[in-house]
Design a protein around this motif. Structure first.
Motif, short mmCIF file in Angstrom:
data_model
loop_
_atom_site.label_atom_id
_atom_site.label_comp_id
_atom_site.label_asym_id
_atom_site.label_seq_id
_atom_site.Cartn_x
_atom_site.Cartn_y
_atom_site.Cartn_z
N MET A 246 1.09 -1.18 0.00
CA MET A 246 0.12 0.13 0.20
C MET A 246 0.68 1.26 -0.12
O MET A 246 0.30 2.04 -0.74
N SER A 319 0.57 -1.42 7.14
CA SER A 319 -0.28 -2.68 6.00
C SER A 319 0.17 -3.75 5.96
O SER A 319 -0.72 -4.21 5.54
N ILE B 13 -5.12 5.11 4.30
CA ILE B 13 -5.10 3.61 4.43
C ILE B 13 -6.23 2.53 4.72
O ILE B 13 -6.43 1.42 4.21
N TRP B 17 -8.04 -0.22 2.30
CA TRP B 17 -8.44 -1.31 2.17
C TRP B 17 -9.79 -1.70 2.56
O TRP B 17 -10.12 -3.19 1.43
#
Lengths: 334, 82
Positions: A246, A319, B13, B17
């Protein structure tokens, strides 16, 4: 299923690649200084010259440890040979780019073509597994995704290789994530190949961390990116890798979206960051500058180079946790 | 170090996701099963083309929104710092 032999071979492969890189880098530092193969560390006020193309040690250690795996794991020879071919071809492309910079559109094209051994040797399963959905069937689309995936991965890793230790640090976390996910999902190929690449990167990080004694160059970053993409495809860790990558994807995607296309770093006139008199880095206020991950982080206030890299690593760890959670969702059949 | 800002990036993030997983589920549950009771190859091709097109459009919308979110957040944070 994973056997104890796989884990022993993975540990041996890790040690081999770690030792080779660890021994090779000081030698390369001396040689590259002698030959004048150096680059300017632009993020430091005194602008020191640092030996480049240190990623050659990563490529060599991966080659040696993959040959070791070919010798000891007879049942997976086809997969390791494919891995070797992809990594060597991309490594050569990176070395050429270091010596004579390639056209910014030619580089991703060549790296994409380097994925052909995976398709030709059929070392992939076109049934990626997703959490909640389960097994899918992408017979026609999957080979096209392999080609695109390799180009994206190599260039995304390359684009994050901007600060001391940023590529080696973030990719070490990424590979550790792939290693743990491979154990969770029972992927022998994933464990073995992640372990050898991780060994090499950890040793390289020792020399590349702030203040860097050597740069990896494109030969290193493209090699690592190709290794990650190949592990993702052959180890059946596609979705896990996307999640773990990511920070790399964010950096590449928002940079390209903000400048509107593929451009080489040296072609972009407006720089995303600037060095202040006290050595700290600050985000550029130029609307034409690309929104890189570093610029996004520095929007919160100026930071020293090593602090920016620490944030990169923190984002990679986070991540990685999400990627392992994704692997667990797949393993539990959720 | 501006920890609040770093937590915001971690939030982006997490959002990316979660929406990626939800988007995949949406495509797999609602777009992939679409069928039309016809044996015609042209009809099968058109249905397949529609599925790929609809999934691709959704993916592009998702990428656009992700990029827009980051851009808005970036400029807002940069301006707040000056």
């Amino acid at each position: 299923m994973i056997s104890i032999t796989d884990l022993i071979f993975a540990a041996t492969g890790f040690t081999i690649s770690f030792i080779i890189t660890f021994i090779l880098v000081p030698f390369l530092i001396r040689k590259f200084k002698e030959k004048g193969i150096v680059g300017v560390d632009v993020h430091k006020p005194e602008k020191p010259e640092i030996p480049e193309m240190g990623g050659l040690s990563i490529l060599i250690s991966i080659i040696v440890s993959t040959v070791f795996l070919i010798i000891v794991c007879n049942n997976l020879t086809k997969f390791f040979t494919t891995f070797l071919m992809v990594v060597v071809v991309v490594g050569i492309i990176g070395a050429i780019d270091d010596i004579k910079p390639l056209n910014p559109k030619l580089k991703p094209t060549l790296t994409a073509l380097a994925s052909l051994p995976i398709i030709i040797f059929g070392t992939y399963v076109p049934r990626p597994v997703f959490p909640i959905i389960g097994k899918t069937r992408l017979t026609i689309v999957y080979p096209l995704l392999i080609i695109a995936g390799l180009a994206v991965s190599t260039n995304a890793v390359n684009m994050l290789d901007v600060f001391n230790g940023s590529m080696a640090g973030t990719c070490s976390i990424l590979l550790l994530t792939l290693l743990i996910s491979s154990i969770i999902l029972g992927s022998s190929i994933g464990i073995l190949l992640s372990a050898i690449t991780l060994g090499s990167l950890v040793a390289f990080f020792y020399y590349n961390k702030y203040p860097a004694k050597i740069f990896s160059g494109d030969v290193g970053s493209l090699t690592v990116g190709a290794a990650i993409a190949t592990i993702a495809v052959m180890g059946r860790l596609e979705i896990v890798t996307i999640v773990a990558m990511m920070p790399h994807i964010m950096n590449g995607f928002h940079s390209l979206a903000s400048i509107g296309g593929l451009l080489e770093r040296r072609q972009i006139k407006a720089r995303p960051t600037k060095v202040l008199a006290d050595g700290r880095l600050a985000a550029s206020k130029d609307p034409k500058a690309p929104i890189t991950l570093a610029r996004l982080i520095l929007a919160g206030g100026p930071l020293y180079e090593n602090e920016v890299v620490k944030v990169f690593i923190l984002l990679s760890i986070y991540s990685g946790v999400l990627a392992i959670l994704t692997a667990l969702l797949i393993a539990w059949g959720l | 170090m501006n920890y609040r800002h770093i937590f915001s990036i971690l939030g982006i993030i997490t959002l990316v996701w979660a929406t990626m997983l939800l988007g995949l589920v949406f495509i797999w549950k609602f777009i992939v099963p679409i069928s039309y009771p016809s044996e015609s190859y042209i009809m099968q091709f058109l249905i397949g083309f529609f599925k790929v097109g609809a999934s691709g459009t959704l993916a592009l919308i998702w990428l656009y929104l992700w990029n827009k979110l980051v851009q808005i957040y970036f400029w807002k944070t940069l301006k707040a710092g000056t």
